[in-house]
Scaffold this motif. Structure first.
Motif, mmCIF file in Angstrom:
data_model
loop_
_atom_site.group_PDB
_atom_site.id
_atom_site.type_symbol
_atom_site.label_atom_id
_atom_site.label_comp_id
_atom_site.label_asym_id
_atom_site.label_seq_id
_atom_site.Cartn_x
_atom_site.Cartn_y
_atom_site.Cartn_z
ATOM 1 N N GLU A 1 -1.062 14.838 -5.502
ATOM 2 C CA GLU A 1 -0.192 13.754 -5.420
ATOM 3 C C GLU A 1 0.983 13.895 -6.349
ATOM 4 O OE1 GLU A 1 0.738 9.854 -4.162
ATOM 5 O OE2 GLU A 1 -0.695 11.172 -3.524
ATOM 6 N N THR B 1 -5.996 8.819 -9.352
ATOM 7 C CA THR B 1 -4.952 9.588 -8.482
ATOM 8 C C THR B 1 -5.897 9.572 -7.181
ATOM 9 O OG1 THR B 1 -3.644 11.043 -8.070
ATOM 10 C CG2 THR B 1 -5.537 11.708 -9.356
ATOM 11 N N PRO B 2 -5.299 9.641 -6.026
ATOM 12 C CA PRO B 2 -5.780 9.996 -4.651
ATOM 13 C C PRO B 2 -6.188 11.335 -4.509
ATOM 14 C CG PRO B 2 -3.763 9.169 -4.340
ATOM 15 C CD PRO B 2 -3.983 9.096 -5.809
ATOM 16 N N SER B 3 -5.251 12.294 -5.208
ATOM 17 C CA SER B 3 -5.471 13.647 -5.026
ATOM 18 C C SER B 3 -4.683 14.442 -6.183
ATOM 19 C CB SER B 3 -4.765 14.381 -3.669
ATOM 20 O OG SER B 3 -4.591 15.378 -3.692
ATOM 21 N N GLN C 1 -4.513 1.363 -2.068
ATOM 22 C CA GLN C 1 -3.844 -0.162 -1.747
ATOM 23 C C GLN C 1 -3.593 -0.758 -3.136
ATOM 24 O OE1 GLN C 1 -4.219 -2.023 1.584
ATOM 25 N NE2 GLN C 1 -2.814 -3.382 0.160
ATOM 26 N N ASN D 1 4.406 9.097 -8.448
ATOM 27 C CA ASN D 1 3.470 7.838 -7.859
ATOM 28 C C ASN D 1 2.411 7.306 -8.656
ATOM 29 O OD1 ASN D 1 5.186 8.354 -5.634
ATOM 30 N ND2 ASN D 1 3.556 9.744 -4.636
ATOM 31 N N SER E 1 0.658 -1.193 -0.094
ATOM 32 C CA SER E 1 -0.074 0.088 0.056
ATOM 33 C C SER E 1 1.076 1.136 -0.011
ATOM 34 C CB SER E 1 -0.889 -0.065 1.234
ATOM 35 O OG SER E 1 -0.141 -0.178 2.570
ATOM 36 N N TYR E 2 0.238 2.340 -0.580
ATOM 37 C CA TYR E 2 0.971 3.700 -0.535
ATOM 38 C C TYR E 2 -0.171 4.392 0.046
ATOM 39 C CZ TYR E 2 3.913 1.527 -4.175
ATOM 40 O OH TYR E 2 4.892 0.697 -4.798
ATOM 41 N N PRO E 3 0.299 5.850 0.558
ATOM 42 C CA PRO E 3 -0.634 6.724 0.928
ATOM 43 C C PRO E 3 -1.835 6.933 0.067
ATOM 44 C CG PRO E 3 1.500 7.676 1.250
ATOM 45 C CD PRO E 3 1.552 6.560 0.344
ATOM 46 N N GLY E 4 -3.249 6.508 0.629
ATOM 47 C CA GLY E 4 -4.257 6.558 0.083
ATOM 48 C C GLY E 4 -4.910 5.543 -1.044
ATOM 49 N N ASP F 1 4.620 -5.116 1.753
ATOM 50 C CA ASP F 1 4.230 -4.987 3.037
ATOM 51 C C ASP F 1 4.083 -6.293 3.703
ATOM 52 O OD1 ASP F 1 4.048 -2.353 2.756
ATOM 53 O OD2 ASP F 1 1.731 -2.450 2.271
#
Length: 502
Positions: free
Chosen positions: A394, A389-391, A17, A398, A12-15, A56
């Motif tokens: 970002e 994208t989560p944001s 999976q 990424n 996982s990365y920030p925001g 992970d």
């Protein structure tokens, strides 16, 4: 006994999976397709196999013996070679030096044995029928040649598992056939392949079975002899394949927007002219080394263009740099997005609005962009192109390769270019994203944008272009209007190239 296996890999990365309980195995001498949309998790799994990222949780095994890869060298020592989608070469080193990186340089009396270094490189290049000087700087090669050099490097590693991530991007049909012949020969020697491609024709032709990723999960493991292309698309996208129908007949062309006279990309004394009208899509066709990218670089002033004259909207202009071209309303989505298009460490918002900051000022008379206007424009383009994208904040680094490509395309859309040059715009892009990009190209043409399109995928070029120019070794060998078949266009490319060689 399986050559290679992973069990319950999670990452996982920030925001995001990126991988969730992914498990599969590969047998000796097996070619396995690895499919999924951009952002499905393929690149994450590949980076884990290469030792670039660590999971992970979960296990990796070679011949049922657990392995831990905390660096790329450990993966290479275990027998895994990875040819990444983005070029990981060093432009200022020679071909032979790039191929030897991480493998050790031959020495004689404690000094680099350049003769042995070049001989080793030349032998691997010959496997792919590449006529490239091992002493040539990699930065002087075309993108297609640089990709083939990296594939040749994998052949030097004596790997048991070779991971090929979009290996045929920018390659010609002939180069693809030669690559496939090498893959099949190595398969007969019990070398295995994990083959990533969005070109389903290649998957069905080459692979024994395919793994399909979706939203970080492995959703299918299918034998290729038991599935057709439409069913494969349904697994990848979660829906049946939709046929792409051209809307060219519904469009009308306006006045001529761009005319460039005296183009001579290889400076061989065979100049030709290029012109494109408002609402028209001009396709540039040709084999690798035909001069398509060099032609657009000359138009943009990135390559010397002394003697070239340019008329834009009926007005003579002198373009001596890409910045001047951009200021004139000529935009580019480059073939080599990593080195020429993407600002990987910048957020998506800045990548999209970088070339149109004048349009996002707080006040017209103040030379400062409005962060609010930038954010709104970025969100608009993210929604329009379905950029995953989560944001918007970002970092571009990424994102998957396909989503990076969308961000670079969004930059030109945001700037409102009157002429748009697209060099391999769907390189590394999945089925759904391709359809979205095709729709945007057609929408831009319908709005009056003049488009110059380069694509190594002839069906894509034929689907979108209204008119074709065929190049060979920097010379214009054919101009075609209206409908043309893939075979006809390929024959022109091949015949022209053969005549030039003769």
């Amino acid at each position: 006994m399986a050559l290679f296996s992973i069990q319950d890999i999670c990452k996982s990365y920030p925001g995001v999976q990126a991988a969730q309980n992914v498990s599969f195995e590969i047998d000796e001498g097996e070619i396995v397709g690895f499919l999924g949309k951009n952002g499905a998790g393929k690149s994450t799994i590949i980076r884990i196999l290469a030792g670039v990222e660590q999971p992970d949780s979960g296990t990796i095994s070679m011949y049922e013996a657990p392995c831990t890869f905390t660096m790329a060298k450990q993966a290479a020592d275990a027998g895994i070679a990875v040819v990444h989608q983005e070029l990981n070469d060093v432009p200022l080193l020679t071909v032979a030096e790039n191929m030897a990186m991480g493998l050790g340089y031959p020495k004689k009396a404690g000094i680099l044995d350049r003769r042995a270094l070049n001989a080793r490189a030349r032998a691997a290049l010959a496997e792919l029928h590449m006529d490239v000087d091992p002493n040539a700087l990699v930065g002087e090669l075309s993108v297609a040649e640089r990709r083939m050099v990296m594939i040749a490097r994998a052949l030097l590693t004596d790997a048991k598992l070779i991971v090929l991530d979009e290996p045929t991007a920018s390659l010609t049909e002939r180069e693809i056939e030669e690559l496939f012949a090498v893959i099949k020969r190595l398969k007969s020697q019990d070398v295995s392949f994990l083959y990533v491609s969005h070109r389903l024709k290649e998957i069905t032709e080459l692979c024994d079975r395919s793994l399909v990723m979706r939203d970080g999960h492995l959703v299918a493991d299918v034998q290729m002899k038991e599935i057709d292309e439409d069913a494969l698309v349904a697994l990848i996208a979660g829906k049946r394949k939709e046929s792409l129908t051209s809307k060219r007949a519904e469009r009308t062309f306006g006045d001529e927007v761009l005319r460039v006279e005296g183009l001579d990309p290889f400076y061989r004394g065979s100049p030709f002219d290029l012109h494109v009208a408002a609402g028209e899509i001009l396709g540039l066709a040709g084999l690798g080394g035909a001069g398509r990218t060099e032609t657009i670089r000359q138009i943009l002033g990135a390559n010397p263009n002394l003697g070239v004259t340019c008329t834009l909207n009926g007005r003579n202009v002198q373009i001596t740099s890409p910045k001047q071209a951009w200021d004139c309303g000529i935009g580019l989505v480059p073939e080599d997005r990593r080195n020429e298009g993407a600002l990987l460490n910048f957020p998506i918002t800045h990548n999209i609005t970088l070339s149109s900051l004048k349009l996002r000022r707080s006040r017209n008379w103040l030379p400062f962009p409005s962060t609010g206007k930038e954010a709104r424009e970025a969100e608009h383009q993210i929604t329009t192109l379905n950029l995953k994208t989560p944001s918007a904040e970002e970092s571009l680094a990424n994102l998957s390769g396909g989503n990076q490509q969308k961000a670079i395309l969004a930059r030109s859309l945001s700037a409102g270019c009157k002429v748009l040059i697209l060099d391999e715009p769907t390189h590394g892009v999945d089925v759904d994203a391709k359809t979205e990009i095709y729709s945007q190209i057609m929408r831009l043409a319908a709005s009056g944008c003049a488009i110059i399109l380069i694509s190594s995928e002839l069906p894509e070029l034929i689907e979108l272009a209204d008119r074709f120019m065929v190049l060979s070794e920097g010379k214009l060998v054919a101009s075609l209007n209206g409908e043309v078949s893939e075979n006809e266009l390929l024959k022109l490319c091949l015949t022209a190239n053969s005549e030039m060689v003769a």
